[in-house]
Design an enzyme around this catalytic site. Sequence first.
Site, short mmCIF file in Angstrom:
data_model
loop_
_atom_site.label_atom_id
_atom_site.label_comp_id
_atom_site.label_asym_id
_atom_site.label_seq_id
_atom_site.Cartn_x
_atom_site.Cartn_y
_atom_site.Cartn_z
N GLY A 8 47.18 11.71 39.12
CA GLY A 8 47.83 11.28 40.35
C GLY A 8 47.93 12.37 41.40
O GLY A 8 48.99 12.54 42.04
N GLY A 9 46.84 13.09 41.62
CA GLY A 9 46.88 14.22 42.54
C GLY A 9 46.46 13.93 43.96
O GLY A 9 46.25 14.87 44.73
N ARG A 11 48.18 12.27 46.30
CA ARG A 11 49.27 12.08 47.26
C ARG A 11 50.53 12.77 46.74
O ARG A 11 50.64 13.12 45.58
CB ARG A 11 49.55 10.59 47.50
CG ARG A 11 49.92 9.83 46.25
CD ARG A 11 50.18 8.36 46.52
NE ARG A 11 51.37 8.18 47.35
CZ ARG A 11 51.89 6.98 47.64
NH1 ARG A 11 51.30 5.88 47.19
NH2 ARG A 11 52.98 6.88 48.37
N ASN A 79 51.49 13.72 36.11
CA ASN A 79 52.22 13.51 37.36
C ASN A 79 52.16 12.07 37.86
O ASN A 79 53.06 11.63 38.58
CB ASN A 79 51.64 14.44 38.44
CG ASN A 79 52.12 14.07 39.82
OD1 ASN A 79 53.24 14.36 40.21
ND2 ASN A 79 51.26 13.40 40.59
N SER A 136 62.02 13.07 36.60
CA SER A 136 62.77 12.85 37.84
C SER A 136 64.24 13.17 37.60
O SER A 136 64.75 12.99 36.48
CB SER A 136 62.63 11.39 38.28
OG SER A 136 63.55 11.09 39.32
N TYR A 150 62.14 2.42 36.50
CA TYR A 150 61.70 3.78 36.84
C TYR A 150 62.49 4.82 36.06
O TYR A 150 61.92 5.76 35.49
CB TYR A 150 61.87 3.99 38.34
CG TYR A 150 61.43 5.36 38.83
CD1 TYR A 150 60.10 5.64 39.06
CD2 TYR A 150 62.37 6.37 39.05
CE1 TYR A 150 59.69 6.90 39.52
CE2 TYR A 150 61.98 7.62 39.50
CZ TYR A 150 60.64 7.87 39.73
OH TYR A 150 60.25 9.12 40.18
N LYS A 154 61.01 7.59 33.31
CA LYS A 154 61.13 9.03 33.51
C LYS A 154 61.99 9.69 32.43
O LYS A 154 61.74 10.84 32.05
CB LYS A 154 61.69 9.32 34.91
CG LYS A 154 60.74 8.94 36.04
CD LYS A 154 59.45 9.74 35.96
CE LYS A 154 58.54 9.51 37.16
NZ LYS A 154 57.32 10.35 37.12
N ILE A 183 62.27 14.78 46.84
CA ILE A 183 61.16 15.52 47.42
C ILE A 183 60.61 14.72 48.59
O ILE A 183 60.49 13.49 48.52
CB ILE A 183 60.05 15.78 46.38
CG1 ILE A 183 60.65 16.42 45.11
CG2 ILE A 183 58.97 16.66 46.96
CD1 ILE A 183 61.34 17.74 45.32
#
Length: 242
Positions: A8-9, A11, A79, A136, A150, A154, A183
């Site tokens: 998942g690099g 974005r 990620n 997270s 979610y 996590k 973030i």
Amino acid sequence: MRVALVTGGTRGIGFSIITSLASKENLKIITCGTKSHPEIKLPVGVEYIQCDISSSSSVTTMIRQIIDTHYKIDILVNNAGISHVKPDGRVLIEDIRDETWHQVINTNLSGAFYTCKQVIPYMKMNHYGRIINISSASARFGGILASADYISSKAGLIGLTKGLAYELRDCGITVNTVAPGRIDTDMISDANLSADWAKNHVPLGRLGKGEDIAGVILFLISKHADYVHGATLDCNGGWIIT
């Protein structure tokens, strides 16, 4: 040269990670996404592979392709992740559809399981590996806008890290988790968490940057972190102090 796979690099945090890693010598960076081609320009030298991280067979194909080309994978950063957020509040559990639950769990948690399962045998053969799971802050305290699917995914990554850390204790492989706070990414923009919110809720007075998380990754893959194993590193500007 060490070979690093960052899922998942293309974005957000993932893009910051691959950008920071690509600037270092003696690192070959590979990332993946669901599209046939990346939708943005990747840093020079970064290799892209199409992969549905939620599919075990797709992950198997990707790992075999990397091994056939580069013969090893030294670093794995899990990620890739998705979230369904609402600007006006969290999605309640009674409103989470079964298919949404499975989509989030399969991408965020099962995807990490699939990559670890495929990569670890090669790391064992080389008696070396660095695995980093991106969790997270919501997994640490229950979240504000994040929904139960979610948060569960996590939190599961923290459990996966602990289980693998014990299992791999004699293999020369370290496994750790990074738990980012708020973030400044597209996901946060969708939730309408502004700079003013950060000034009022984060002790350091700002939203985090992708570079902040990338810096923690750089530490965890360095020799300085050789004795860090099974840990969850919070990077949230003091927002959640445990």
